[in-house]
Scaffold this motif. Structure first.
Motif, mmCIF file in Angstrom:
data_model
loop_
_atom_site.group_PDB
_atom_site.id
_atom_site.type_symbol
_atom_site.label_atom_id
_atom_site.label_comp_id
_atom_site.label_asym_id
_atom_site.label_seq_id
_atom_site.Cartn_x
_atom_site.Cartn_y
_atom_site.Cartn_z
ATOM 1 N N HIS A 116 20.545 -60.636 8.977
ATOM 2 C CA HIS A 116 20.629 -61.650 7.933
ATOM 3 C C HIS A 116 22.027 -61.658 7.326
ATOM 4 O O HIS A 116 22.772 -60.684 7.449
ATOM 5 N N ALA A 117 22.359 -62.755 6.687
ATOM 6 C CA ALA A 117 23.651 -62.881 6.013
ATOM 7 C C ALA A 117 23.626 -62.049 4.736
ATOM 8 O O ALA A 117 22.574 -61.860 4.131
ATOM 9 N N PRO A 118 24.780 -61.542 4.315
ATOM 10 C CA PRO A 118 24.808 -60.793 3.057
ATOM 11 C C PRO A 118 24.482 -61.707 1.883
ATOM 12 O O PRO A 118 24.846 -62.881 1.879
ATOM 13 N N SER A 119 23.791 -61.156 0.892
ATOM 14 C CA SER A 119 23.417 -61.941 -0.277
ATOM 15 C C SER A 119 24.402 -61.683 -1.407
ATOM 16 O O SER A 119 25.146 -60.705 -1.383
ATOM 17 N N PRO A 120 24.390 -62.554 -2.415
ATOM 18 C CA PRO A 120 25.238 -62.297 -3.585
ATOM 19 C C PRO A 120 24.799 -61.009 -4.272
ATOM 20 O O PRO A 120 23.718 -60.484 -3.985
ATOM 21 N N LEU A 121 25.611 -60.530 -5.169
ATOM 22 C CA LEU A 121 25.288 -59.311 -5.905
ATOM 23 C C LEU A 121 23.945 -59.479 -6.591
ATOM 24 O O LEU A 121 23.738 -60.413 -7.358
ATOM 25 N N PRO A 122 22.979 -58.597 -6.296
ATOM 26 C CA PRO A 122 21.647 -58.732 -6.895
ATOM 27 C C PRO A 122 21.682 -58.712 -8.425
ATOM 28 O O PRO A 122 22.483 -57.996 -9.025
ATOM 29 N N LEU A 123 20.804 -59.474 -9.039
ATOM 30 C CA LEU A 123 20.733 -59.592 -10.491
ATOM 31 C C LEU A 123 20.536 -58.225 -11.143
ATOM 32 O O LEU A 123 21.151 -57.927 -12.166
ATOM 33 N N ARG A 124 19.699 -57.369 -10.568
ATOM 34 C CA ARG A 124 19.435 -56.071 -11.200
ATOM 35 C C ARG A 124 20.704 -55.223 -11.276
ATOM 36 O O ARG A 124 20.879 -54.444 -12.209
ATOM 37 N N ILE A 125 21.607 -55.372 -10.311
ATOM 38 C CA ILE A 125 22.865 -54.610 -10.353
ATOM 39 C C ILE A 125 23.776 -55.191 -11.427
ATOM 40 O O ILE A 125 24.397 -54.454 -12.188
ATOM 41 N N ARG A 126 23.843 -56.515 -11.510
ATOM 42 C CA ARG A 126 24.658 -57.142 -12.558
ATOM 43 C C ARG A 126 24.161 -56.733 -13.941
ATOM 44 O O ARG A 126 24.953 -56.428 -14.835
ATOM 45 N N LEU A 127 22.838 -56.703 -14.125
ATOM 46 C CA LEU A 127 22.269 -56.306 -15.416
ATOM 47 C C LEU A 127 22.547 -54.833 -15.715
ATOM 48 O O LEU A 127 22.870 -54.478 -16.850
ATOM 49 N N ARG A 128 22.433 -53.973 -14.701
ATOM 50 C CA ARG A 128 22.702 -52.546 -14.898
ATOM 51 C C ARG A 128 24.148 -52.325 -15.332
ATOM 52 O O ARG A 128 24.425 -51.550 -16.240
ATOM 53 N N ARG A 129 25.084 -53.039 -14.710
ATOM 54 C CA ARG A 129 26.494 -52.912 -15.092
ATOM 55 C C ARG A 129 26.724 -53.414 -16.515
ATOM 56 O O ARG A 129 27.475 -52.817 -17.280
ATOM 57 N N LEU A 130 26.084 -54.531 -16.875
ATOM 58 C CA LEU A 130 26.216 -55.063 -18.224
ATOM 59 C C LEU A 130 25.671 -54.070 -19.246
ATOM 60 O O LEU A 130 26.306 -53.800 -20.274
ATOM 61 N N LEU A 131 24.505 -53.496 -18.989
ATOM 62 C CA LEU A 131 23.925 -52.506 -19.904
ATOM 63 C C LEU A 131 24.813 -51.275 -20.022
ATOM 64 O O LEU A 131 24.950 -50.699 -21.099
ATOM 65 N N HIS A 132 25.431 -50.874 -18.927
ATOM 66 C CA HIS A 132 26.352 -49.737 -18.942
ATOM 67 C C HIS A 132 27.543 -50.038 -19.855
ATOM 68 O O HIS A 132 27.960 -49.190 -20.647
ATOM 69 N N LYS A 133 28.090 -51.251 -19.773
ATOM 70 C CA LYS A 133 29.213 -51.639 -20.634
ATOM 71 C C LYS A 133 28.796 -51.647 -22.098
ATOM 72 O O LYS A 133 29.526 -51.179 -22.972
ATOM 73 N N ILE A 134 27.611 -52.176 -22.388
ATOM 74 C CA ILE A 134 27.115 -52.220 -23.769
ATOM 75 C C ILE A 134 26.928 -50.804 -24.303
ATOM 76 O O ILE A 134 27.333 -50.492 -25.430
ATOM 77 N N LYS A 135 26.342 -49.943 -23.499
ATOM 78 C CA LYS A 135 26.116 -48.547 -23.901
ATOM 79 C C LYS A 135 27.442 -47.861 -24.209
ATOM 80 O O LYS A 135 27.579 -47.179 -25.220
ATOM 81 N N ASN A 136 28.448 -48.049 -23.353
ATOM 82 C CA ASN A 136 29.761 -47.445 -23.582
ATOM 83 C C ASN A 136 30.429 -48.026 -24.820
ATOM 84 O O ASN A 136 31.084 -47.312 -25.571
ATOM 85 N N PHE A 137 30.269 -49.332 -25.046
ATOM 86 C CA PHE A 137 30.840 -49.967 -26.225
ATOM 87 C C PHE A 137 30.195 -49.403 -27.487
ATOM 88 O O PHE A 137 30.872 -49.090 -28.456
ATOM 89 N N GLN A 138 28.870 -49.246 -27.463
ATOM 90 C CA GLN A 138 28.169 -48.702 -28.629
ATOM 91 C C GLN A 138 28.597 -47.264 -28.895
ATOM 92 O O GLN A 138 28.782 -46.865 -30.041
ATOM 93 N N LYS A 139 28.762 -46.489 -27.836
ATOM 94 C CA LYS A 139 29.199 -45.101 -27.988
ATOM 95 C C LYS A 139 30.598 -45.059 -28.601
ATOM 96 O O LYS A 139 30.866 -44.299 -29.520
ATOM 97 N N PHE A 140 31.488 -45.923 -28.137
ATOM 98 C CA PHE A 140 32.860 -45.995 -28.638
ATOM 99 C C PHE A 140 32.869 -46.478 -30.087
ATOM 100 O O PHE A 140 33.578 -45.960 -30.919
ATOM 101 N N SER A 141 32.029 -47.480 -30.401
ATOM 102 C CA SER A 141 31.968 -48.048 -31.750
ATOM 103 C C SER A 141 31.468 -47.032 -32.765
ATOM 104 O O SER A 141 31.906 -47.021 -33.909
ATOM 105 N N SER A 142 30.541 -46.174 -32.371
ATOM 106 C CA SER A 142 29.987 -45.188 -33.300
ATOM 107 C C SER A 142 30.975 -44.072 -33.611
ATOM 108 O O SER A 142 30.853 -43.392 -34.627
ATOM 109 N N ILE A 143 31.986 -43.895 -32.758
ATOM 110 C CA ILE A 143 33.013 -42.870 -32.983
ATOM 111 C C ILE A 143 33.992 -43.332 -34.051
ATOM 112 O O ILE A 143 34.473 -42.539 -34.842
#
Length: 144
Positions: A116-143
């Protein structure tokens, strides 16, 4: 007797074959592209192109913090000739290269279920990366 080669050597040889023939098929050996590409199960057919764009899974010689290597990763951004790559399973590490350092792109994924042809980046991976960025931002903001 089977000869074992490292992923780096395999990718280097694949790059040479792409230059010579324009197409090559290789097995997947690492987990940085999970779940899109499964190591020790999937193979990919790579083809040469004149230009590579965001979303393509490519074989490229690229620089990363601390070194250089050959990667089979997805293009996450382009700016003219400059390209940024990232494995689907990676949360932070990105590699940088030029369009001229890309050997080819994945035209087909071959698995036990078929081709099969390769598919676009799966939604669950995009969401996981977004949540990772938010988590890091919150950690940085609390410092602060």
């Amino acid at each position: 007797m089977r000869a074992m080669v490292s992923a780096e050597e395999l990718y280097r040889l694949a790059g040479e074959q792409l230059l010579a023939r324009g197409v090559v098929e290789i097995p997947i050996s690492g987990g940085s592209m999970l779940p899109t590409l499964r190591p020790d199960r999937d193979r990919v057919r790579l083809e040469r192109r004149d230009f590579y764009r965001k979303g393509d899974i490519v074989l490229a010689r690229a620089q990363y913090p601390g070194g250089e290597g050959i990667f089979l990763h997805r293009v996450v951004a382009t700016d003219g000739d400059r390209v940024i790559l990232m494995g689907d399973a990676n949360l932070q590490q990105r590699e940088r290269c030029l369009q001229s350092q890309i050997h080819g792109r994945v035209a087909a994924i071959i698995s036990p279920q078929g081709e099969h042809a390769p598919s676009p980046l799966p939604l669950r991976i995009r969401l996981r990366r977004l949540l990772h960025k938010i988590k890091n931002f919150q950690k940085f903001s609390s410092i602060s």
